[in-house]
Write an enzyme that holds these catalytic residues in place. Sequence first.
Site, mmCIF file in Angstrom:
data_model
loop_
_atom_site.group_PDB
_atom_site.id
_atom_site.type_symbol
_atom_site.label_atom_id
_atom_site.label_comp_id
_atom_site.label_asym_id
_atom_site.label_seq_id
_atom_site.Cartn_x
_atom_site.Cartn_y
_atom_site.Cartn_z
ATOM 1 N N ASP B 91 0.863 -1.170 0.000
ATOM 2 C CA ASP B 91 0.000 0.000 0.000
ATOM 3 C C ASP B 91 0.908 1.230 0.000
ATOM 4 O O ASP B 91 2.072 1.169 0.384
ATOM 5 C CB ASP B 91 -0.895 -0.040 1.241
ATOM 6 C CG ASP B 91 -2.072 0.902 1.087
ATOM 7 O OD1 ASP B 91 -2.177 1.577 0.036
ATOM 8 O OD2 ASP B 91 -2.884 0.972 2.019
ATOM 9 N N ASP B 266 -7.867 -7.116 1.278
ATOM 10 C CA ASP B 266 -6.995 -7.096 2.452
ATOM 11 C C ASP B 266 -7.808 -6.502 3.584
ATOM 12 O O ASP B 266 -8.720 -5.702 3.349
ATOM 13 C CB ASP B 266 -5.765 -6.214 2.219
ATOM 14 C CG ASP B 266 -6.090 -4.751 2.424
ATOM 15 O OD1 ASP B 266 -5.835 -4.239 3.536
ATOM 16 O OD2 ASP B 266 -6.624 -4.108 1.498
ATOM 17 N N CYS B 304 -12.467 -26.941 10.651
ATOM 18 C CA CYS B 304 -11.211 -26.279 10.274
ATOM 19 C C CYS B 304 -10.040 -27.221 10.484
ATOM 20 O O CYS B 304 -9.993 -27.965 11.459
ATOM 21 C CB CYS B 304 -11.045 -25.008 11.116
ATOM 22 S SG CYS B 304 -9.499 -24.122 10.783
ATOM 23 N N CYS B 306 -6.772 -26.102 10.585
ATOM 24 C CA CYS B 306 -5.578 -25.326 10.936
ATOM 25 C C CYS B 306 -4.875 -25.969 12.125
ATOM 26 O O CYS B 306 -5.446 -26.806 12.839
ATOM 27 C CB CYS B 306 -5.930 -23.871 11.240
ATOM 28 S SG CYS B 306 -6.555 -23.573 12.903
ATOM 29 N N CYS B 309 -6.902 -25.615 15.416
ATOM 30 C CA CYS B 309 -8.077 -26.486 15.536
ATOM 31 C C CYS B 309 -7.705 -27.966 15.586
ATOM 32 O O CYS B 309 -8.436 -28.769 16.157
ATOM 33 C CB CYS B 309 -9.049 -26.207 14.393
ATOM 34 S SG CYS B 309 -9.862 -24.599 14.580
ATOM 35 N N HIS B 335 -5.446 -19.388 13.416
ATOM 36 C CA HIS B 335 -6.786 -19.821 13.040
ATOM 37 C C HIS B 335 -7.483 -18.803 12.141
ATOM 38 O O HIS B 335 -8.035 -19.163 11.090
ATOM 39 C CB HIS B 335 -7.668 -20.107 14.250
ATOM 40 C CG HIS B 335 -9.087 -20.322 13.833
ATOM 41 N ND1 HIS B 335 -9.527 -21.515 13.296
ATOM 42 C CD2 HIS B 335 -10.145 -19.469 13.765
ATOM 43 C CE1 HIS B 335 -10.787 -21.404 12.937
ATOM 44 N NE2 HIS B 335 -11.194 -20.174 13.219
#
Lengths: 370, 370
Positions: B91, B266, B304, B306, B309, B335
């Site tokens: 940015d 984003d 999930c 991840c 999890c 997560h």
Amino acid sequence: MFFTQTGLDPRCQARTGRIETKNGGIDTPIFMPVGTAGTVKALTPQQLAEAGAQIILANTYHLFLRPGTDVIKEFASLHRFMAWDKPILTDSGGFQIFSLRANAKVDDQGVRFKSHLDGSSFFLSPEAVVDIQNVLDSDIQMVLDHFAPYPAVRDQDEKALRLTSHWAARAREHFLRTNRRNFQFAIVQGGLHADLREKSLRELSAMDFDGYAIGGLSVGETLEEFKQILQPLAPRLPADRPRYLMGSGTPEDILFAVENGVDMFDCVLPSRNARNGTLFTSRGRVIIKNEKYKCDPQPLDGDCRCYTCRNFPRAYLRHLFMSREILASILNTIHNIHFYLDFMAKIRYAVQSLKFIEFKEDFLALYKGD
Amino acid sequence: MFFTQTGLDPRCQARTGRIETKNGGIDTPIFMPVGTAGTVKALTPQQLAEAGAQIILANTYHLFLRPGTDVIKEFASLHRFMAWDKPILTDSGGFQIFSLRANAKVDDQGVRFKSHLDGSSFFLSPEAVVDIQNVLDSDIQMVLDHFAPYPAVRDQDEKALRLTSHWAARAREHFLRTNRRNFQFAIVQGGLHADLREKSLRELSAMDFDGYAIGGLSVGETLEEFKQILQPLAPRLPADRPRYLMGSGTPEDILFAVENGVDMFDCVLPSRNARNGTLFTSRGRVIIKNEKYKCDPQPLDGDCRCYTCRNFPRAYLRHLFMSREILASILNTIHNIHFYLDFMAKIRYAVQSLKFIEFKEDFLALYKGD
């Protein structure tokens, strides 16, 4: 066998060994990263295992207060609660009687605490501390002990010793009645008096614990006092049990203690210093905020194979630290814990090669730093 | 080809695509985790990659101030400095003209800033912003833009639009003269006026940027206003270039924007909320400090995969959060970022299966939460 000695450098007391627990084995001499509240600060269990951790330390007093035994009971063990499947040693709360003594009142029966979190009052007896550790299912339990703040007069040290022995006897009896899966260590006290240390050791040895720790050091005494107590005492701890020096932990301290026969260590130094930007390397300590690292493209320690050293330049670590980024604590802790565990692995290798003295001298010759 | 459209759900504007950069490809629609200061807060690059991140966002203004262009120049790219080998979008600092406007003075030539870190004063022109991004070697550069704080009167929006177009022309020219490796996006402004948005788009389209972003949304306007601007505008951004909606990012926002043809997102929401204990799950948001999770043995999100999890019960996540442990921020961020990236992968799959509308409805039907 819970503990087997596997090597000894005959020129000193340095030895290697193996501890077996229900959650796996531990090669000694070993450093136990400190995970007071059920987390080694800033590391995932995966990162801990990658750094080479074989066992971690957690704290009975802190976990009793938060999240509480009722919560951990739901998970059958602290291991499952925190997803750490290797051994855990739990400290008893004896150190908190010392460090939080403004909130603690000790008598023969145990200790009355005011919680440092919410002021609530509760009582811990030696038996209750065993019960809590049974819930945590820690592989190695420390007994509730007591020691006087430094500097103490002999009378205080004698009283603390007496209480420690009395509590240890009760804790041992209660443990043997309630726990067949895990192990229990006693803690030798006696302040800076060699004869009291001897007395404490004699009384505790008679109780046949699974291991013996030296407590009440690294609490303000000089390095000279530390060495004068440790040097004669450590080799006299039972040779067929693990010997654990509690809470001490500069690399220099560890070398001195290993040379005198100590097998186990814990210390907040590598993790706390990591968060404060002080990093341990083979060339000594690095203060990462120093201006000289601003554009430094080198890894923190060219001899280190940790995730941090394999991937990041010092300049980036400095940037993260100056920007107070969480990743600074993470990458620094990964390195410092890896450094300590790698240091212990090198010590074990040196002892097994009968070259501990040479290793110590070579290490200290390079270890200068900022 | 920099961008190729690879799929389109014919019942709406939702599409899939592929962006190619020197540091690898990106499947769209994509979410870019925010790494303002050269770190996605609380995650290692390894954890980011494991969560499925294909590209991250960093910030020109922040990196210019700290560590400074002179430092990053030593490393040839931001990628090498921070050990992230996949694409980076930067940015421009236009958003900081808005968010730090008490410290910024805008004129035709550019913007004079007082550093929010140390009060030092400096000037950023559209060309200077390109030069800084050239040093960062970001794969996608955003032009310096300007927009008026919400709520703005039309006159302010017109002025900001004029400046944005003027700066964009200068930035484009400078970029094309100085950079052949990377890509540059323009930012459509115009506040809440459909005709000004149209005018901004027309002027910027004529400059042939590599991609087009929608700026100046999610800055305080109502959801209705947000939708009224986005719905007609997004599909009119050039179809052969990536379309990027800046800074917006509830799951509901993303579904609405994808349906209207947006490719890139984003937002600080998943990472900031993670640190504040608000977690995104397939059943809606979980406020982890809630008492009902105290003994909860379930994973945060049973759907999930991840690291968090797969390994930790909600009760442990609650304990870490209540204890203000760094590991709370780490596991929660792992997560939330994984959830967002997995959500985008599911969106791509749904679009390619021509089932985007069904996916959106199914997702929203389950997404309730605390």
